[in-house]
Motif scaffolding. Structure first.
Motif, PDB file in Angstrom:
ATOM      1  N   THR A 447       0.843  -1.191   0.000  1.00  0.00           N
ATOM      2  CA  THR A 447       0.000   0.000   0.000  1.00  0.00           C
ATOM      3  C   THR A 447       0.875   1.236   0.000  1.00  0.00           C
ATOM      4  O   THR A 447       2.066   1.184   0.328  1.00  0.00           O
ATOM      5  CB  THR A 447      -0.907   0.026   1.245  1.00  0.00           C
ATOM      6  OG1 THR A 447      -0.084   0.017   2.420  1.00  0.00           O
ATOM      7  CG2 THR A 447      -1.851  -1.165   1.271  1.00  0.00           C
ATOM      8  N   GLY A 448       0.266   2.368  -0.350  1.00  0.00           N
ATOM      9  CA  GLY A 448       0.972   3.636  -0.275  1.00  0.00           C
ATOM     10  C   GLY A 448       2.269   3.644  -1.054  1.00  0.00           C
ATOM     11  O   GLY A 448       2.349   3.211  -2.215  1.00  0.00           O
ATOM     12  N   CYS A 480       7.937  -2.265  10.289  1.00  0.00           N
ATOM     13  CA  CYS A 480       8.715  -1.295   9.513  1.00  0.00           C
ATOM     14  C   CYS A 480      10.212  -1.447   9.763  1.00  0.00           C
ATOM     15  O   CYS A 480      11.027  -1.365   8.843  1.00  0.00           O
ATOM     16  CB  CYS A 480       8.280   0.124   9.859  1.00  0.00           C
ATOM     17  SG  CYS A 480       6.532   0.461   9.525  1.00  0.00           S
ATOM     18  N   GLU A 509       3.973   2.756  12.510  1.00  0.00           N
ATOM     19  CA  GLU A 509       2.634   3.217  12.162  1.00  0.00           C
ATOM     20  C   GLU A 509       1.913   3.861  13.340  1.00  0.00           C
ATOM     21  O   GLU A 509       0.796   4.342  13.198  1.00  0.00           O
ATOM     22  CB  GLU A 509       1.818   2.048  11.624  1.00  0.00           C
ATOM     23  CG  GLU A 509       2.299   1.591  10.258  1.00  0.00           C
ATOM     24  CD  GLU A 509       1.484   0.432   9.718  1.00  0.00           C
ATOM     25  OE1 GLU A 509       0.827   0.629   8.679  1.00  0.00           O
ATOM     26  OE2 GLU A 509       1.506  -0.652  10.330  1.00  0.00           O
ATOM     27  N   HIS A 512       3.335   7.181  11.665  1.00  0.00           N
ATOM     28  CA  HIS A 512       3.468   7.328  10.213  1.00  0.00           C
ATOM     29  C   HIS A 512       2.551   6.356   9.485  1.00  0.00           C
ATOM     30  O   HIS A 512       1.950   5.468  10.091  1.00  0.00           O
ATOM     31  CB  HIS A 512       4.919   7.088   9.784  1.00  0.00           C
ATOM     32  CG  HIS A 512       5.912   7.983  10.459  1.00  0.00           C
ATOM     33  ND1 HIS A 512       6.184   9.262  10.031  1.00  0.00           N
ATOM     34  CD2 HIS A 512       6.694   7.775  11.551  1.00  0.00           C
ATOM     35  CE1 HIS A 512       7.092   9.811  10.811  1.00  0.00           C
ATOM     36  NE2 HIS A 512       7.429   8.934  11.755  1.00  0.00           N
ATOM     37  N   ASN A 513       2.474   6.497   8.165  1.00  0.00           N
ATOM     38  CA  ASN A 513       1.734   5.569   7.322  1.00  0.00           C
ATOM     39  C   ASN A 513       2.505   5.370   6.031  1.00  0.00           C
ATOM     40  O   ASN A 513       3.494   6.052   5.772  1.00  0.00           O
ATOM     41  CB  ASN A 513       0.319   6.089   7.049  1.00  0.00           C
ATOM     42  CG  ASN A 513       0.324   7.466   6.399  1.00  0.00           C
ATOM     43  OD1 ASN A 513       0.825   7.636   5.284  1.00  0.00           O
ATOM     44  ND2 ASN A 513      -0.216   8.474   7.101  1.00  0.00           N
ATOM     45  N   THR A 514       2.088   4.417   5.237  1.00  0.00           N
ATOM     46  CA  THR A 514       2.805   4.092   3.999  1.00  0.00           C
ATOM     47  C   THR A 514       2.585   5.109   2.895  1.00  0.00           C
ATOM     48  O   THR A 514       3.283   5.082   1.875  1.00  0.00           O
ATOM     49  CB  THR A 514       2.383   2.697   3.490  1.00  0.00           C
ATOM     50  OG1 THR A 514       0.971   2.702   3.266  1.00  0.00           O
ATOM     51  CG2 THR A 514       2.747   1.622   4.493  1.00  0.00           C
ATOM     52  N   ARG A 515       1.602   5.998   3.056  1.00  0.00           N
ATOM     53  CA  ARG A 515       1.349   6.998   2.008  1.00  0.00           C
ATOM     54  C   ARG A 515       2.480   8.013   1.940  1.00  0.00           C
ATOM     55  O   ARG A 515       2.947   8.372   0.870  1.00  0.00           O
ATOM     56  CB  ARG A 515       0.014   7.700   2.265  1.00  0.00           C
ATOM     57  CG  ARG A 515      -1.209   6.825   2.093  1.00  0.00           C
ATOM     58  CD  ARG A 515      -2.484   7.664   2.153  1.00  0.00           C
ATOM     59  NE  ARG A 515      -2.605   8.373   3.412  1.00  0.00           N
ATOM     60  CZ  ARG A 515      -3.127   7.862   4.516  1.00  0.00           C
ATOM     61  NH1 ARG A 515      -3.574   6.611   4.510  1.00  0.00           N
ATOM     62  NH2 ARG A 515      -3.206   8.575   5.632  1.00  0.00           N
ATOM     63  N   TRP A 517       5.904   9.509   4.511  1.00  0.00           N
ATOM     64  CA  TRP A 517       6.630   9.465   5.779  1.00  0.00           C
ATOM     65  C   TRP A 517       6.427  10.755   6.582  1.00  0.00           C
ATOM     66  O   TRP A 517       6.335  10.726   7.817  1.00  0.00           O
ATOM     67  CB  TRP A 517       8.121   9.241   5.504  1.00  0.00           C
ATOM     68  CG  TRP A 517       8.964   9.281   6.742  1.00  0.00           C
ATOM     69  CD1 TRP A 517       9.745  10.287   7.184  1.00  0.00           C
ATOM     70  CD2 TRP A 517       9.065   8.249   7.721  1.00  0.00           C
ATOM     71  NE1 TRP A 517      10.350   9.967   8.369  1.00  0.00           N
ATOM     72  CE2 TRP A 517       9.952   8.705   8.728  1.00  0.00           C
ATOM     73  CE3 TRP A 517       8.498   6.978   7.854  1.00  0.00           C
ATOM     74  CZ2 TRP A 517      10.298   7.951   9.835  1.00  0.00           C
ATOM     75  CZ3 TRP A 517       8.836   6.211   8.962  1.00  0.00           C
ATOM     76  CH2 TRP A 517       9.720   6.697   9.942  1.00  0.00           C
ATOM     77  N   GLY A 522      -0.763  10.403  12.774  1.00  0.00           N
ATOM     78  CA  GLY A 522      -0.991   9.482  13.878  1.00  0.00           C
ATOM     79  C   GLY A 522      -0.412   9.962  15.189  1.00  0.00           C
ATOM     80  O   GLY A 522      -0.707   9.396  16.246  1.00  0.00           O
TER      81      GLY A 522
END
Length: 650
Positions: A447-448, A480, A509, A512-515, A517, A522
């Motif tokens: 994803t992302g 991660c 996560e 952060h998220n995969t979309r 950095w 969050g």
């Protein structure tokens, strides 16, 4: 060996020889042990014990000469003879004075009873036998000395000259003739010089080295007879008197059995054949096989007649409709279920068994057509050559039937179960069919930003904790930090260790998220000691959280929370107390202007018409500090006429 001239007072260069000799004899006549120990250079070796005593000196030493002279050759006549004949080790030393210093150079006496008179250089086993004139070569090089140097192998004339020495202890006089050590296998029938036919490297090499010239015998060897081993004709089981002489050779049948069993009684073997080869026949032999029902073509032309016409029965009908009528099926029925029932001509030609005519096109008629890269693979890569045991019906249901699993069982479990075709094709192994959509079926959907990452970025040698060169595709650690280094170096470990409802850790996560950095939605800053209020909400993280001086790592914990730690004092420390300015007394995070400064706490409270007056109407003093213009609020006059009156702004 020490000389008498080296002993006692007689050794003086100014005395005449006669006087010195007289003094020496006088010294020798002293029989006391103390005198004897002073005159003699030392006791003799064991071999010369019979010559001990001062009265025996003259047995070895010759007196009255200008230089030391010895009588070694008077006793050792065997050496004297070899020197006179210029033979042996001592002769090759080219001794110019054997009665002088040449002998004592190697054989020293008067050194004690147990002293060895023979000085080997460097040792007996390392002695260079080439110095004797007879180099040890071939099989002789590994033979122990005592195998040849025995009294039995010694020349009689040399052994007879040994006066006092035990023949068993002498290395002299060994015969160089082969028959002296070896039994004459031929019993004298071929002469006494074995080396005419043989050599020291290999006794059986007589034929290959062609030392023996058979052309000088009554039966010169020609053609293939030249390649026959001697013992094939000169058989050991034959009587010795005819093994090498008086043998029959007038007719071929004297040695060979008639393969035709008398079918050609009117002819001799040599009428059709020569020694060049049984399969080669003379031009006079005019049998035309092309006129038969089976013309000879290709390799069949080279086949011996008796190979087909067994026992020389040429009139007996032979089957020849199928190859297997003559040839055994070397493939053991592996092609019996093919349309031609395993007939050899389907893959081979009479011009030559190899190469096979069964190629890629023909392979398409099998249960496994060759496609893609398989079409270029050599036959013996799949059908491993093993002669008659070569297997052609190989397993092919799974790729791993032929190919080793390069993934080390990482795809052995469902849903893939080692089916290589799930990801690869025979067209190109390196071009994988594993798509992002298929990746969603795994435990790690992409994803992302992960969607744009190439396979090699994650699946590379050394990743996933593997120590070998196998590319990892299965990872135990899917967090991660399994792939990415923690840029915060454990600052947020407490947040990362928190777990989701399914029991997995949040890890990176948590913030952060995969979309993206930099998207840290969050992270809730309100739960920290410094909630983001007002304009602080729009400030980038790295505007406050910066690396410490001299480091590259961004510091998050311990970031100062007072204004002046991040913001410069624009008032040039006008409001500093103890060298520190507290911005919060006049400003807040909502906005810098207007100021929240409470003028009522000063000496000039704003009352009446002064309440609505802008600050810069009264505070207009400007100074340049560090190259910048700074508005100073102190000192400001408090009198009315300072601001109001003629020529002033009201």
């Amino acid at each position: 060996m020490a000389t008498c001239e080296q002993v006692g007072p007689a050794h003086h260069p100014s005395l005449p020889s006669a006087v010195r000799l007289a003094l020496l004899f006088a010294a020798l006549l002293c029989s006391a042990s103390s005198a004897r120990s002073q005159i003699s250079p030392g006791p003799l070796a064991k071999a010369h014990q019979s010559l001990n005593g001062t009265t025996q000196c003259a047995s070895c030493h010759q007196f009255g000469t200008s230089t030391p002279t010895f009588k070694c050759l008077d006793c050792h006549k065997e050496i004297a003879r070899l020197l006179s004949e210029n033979r042996g080790y001592h002769a090759r030393l080219e001794m110019k004075n054997p009665n002088g210093k040449d002998c004592v150079r190697c054989h020293l006496e008067h050194n004690g009873e147990n002293f060895s008179l023979i000085h080997w250089e460097p040792s007996v086993k390392q002695f260079d036998h080439r110095q004797t004139g007879y180099p040890l070569e071939g099989k002789h090089s590994g033979v122990a000395c005592e195998k040849c140097h025995t009294p039995a192998h010694m020349l009689p004339e040399i052994r007879g000259l040994l006066k006092r020495q035990d023949p068993a202890g002498s290395y002299l006089g060994a015969s160089t003739k082969c028959a002296a050590c070896h039994e004459d296998y031929h019993k004298g029938r071929l002469g006494k010089d074995c080396e005419n036919c043989h050599n020291v490297k290999d006794w059986k090499e007589a034929k290959t080295t062609k030392n023996f010239d058979h052309s000088k015998t009554r039966y010169p060897l020609t053609g293939q007879h030249l390649e026959v081993a001697c013992e094939k004709c000169h058989k050991p089981e034959m009587p010795q008197e005819v093994r090498f002489k008086n043998m029959k050779f007038q007719n071929c049948s004297d040695c060979h059995v008639d393969p035709h069993h008398g079918a050609f009684k009117q002819k001799r073997c040599e009428d059709c054949h020569t020694t060049e080869g049984w399969k080669k026949v003379l031009p006079e032999f005019q049998f035309d096989h092309s006129k038969t029902k089976y013309p000879l073509l290709g390799e069949h032309i080279k086949v011996s007649c008796v190979a087909c016409h067994a026992k020389g029965e040429f009139e007996r009908p032979l089957k020849f409709s199928n190859c297997t009528d003559c040839h055994k099926d070397i493939h053991n029925g592996q092609f019996a279920d093919r349309p031609q029932k395993g007939e050899c001509s389907e893959c081979h030609k009479v011009e030559g068994w190899k190469p096979s005519t069964f190629g890629v096109k023909e392979h398409a008629s099998s249960k496994y057509p060759l496609e893609g890269k398989h079409a270029k693979v050599e036959c013996d890569k799949c059908h491993l050559p093993a002669g008659k045991e070569t297997i052609y019906k190989v397993k092919f249901a799974s790729c791993t039937d032929c190919h080793k699993d390069p993934h080390d069982g990482q795809f052995a479990k469902p849903p893939f179960e080692n089916r290589c075709e799930s990801c690869h094709t025979v067209a190109d192994w390196h071009r994988s069919l594993f798509t992002i959509a298929k990746h969603r079926q795994t435990k790690f959907p992409l994803t992302g930003g992960h969607v744009a990452v190439t396979c090699e970025e994650c699946h590379k040698v050394g990743a996933g904790g593997r120590k070998d060169k196998i590319i990892p595709f299965s990872f135990d650690d899917k967090t991660c930090t399994g792939c990415h280094a923690d840029p915060h170096h454990g600052e947020f470990r407490d947040r990362q260790e928190r777990r989701r409802p399914d029991g997995t850790k949040f890890g990176c996560e948590a913030c952060h998220n995969t979309r993206s950095w930099v998207d840290v939605a969050g992270f809730d800053h309100s739960k920290t000691k410094f909630p983001l209020l007002g304009v602080h909400r729009t400030v980038a993280c790295n505007a406050c959280h910066k690396p410490l001086l001299g480091e590259k790592q961004i510091q998050f914990k311990g970031t100062p929370q007072i204004c002046e730690a991040c913001h410069a004092d624009v008032h040039a420390k006008q409001f500093a107390r103890q060298q520190k300015t507290d911005c919060s007394t006049c400003h807040n995070a909502e906005r810098w202007k207007p100021s929240t400064f409470d003028h009522s706490r000063t000496k000039f409270p704003l009352e009446g018409g002064h309440k609505g007056v802008a600050c810069d109407k009264c505070h207009s003093l400007t100074k340049v500090v560090d190259g910048k213009a700074v508005l100073f609020y102190k000192p400001t006059p408090l009198q009315c006429e300072a601001c109001h009156g003629p020529g002033k702004k009201s």
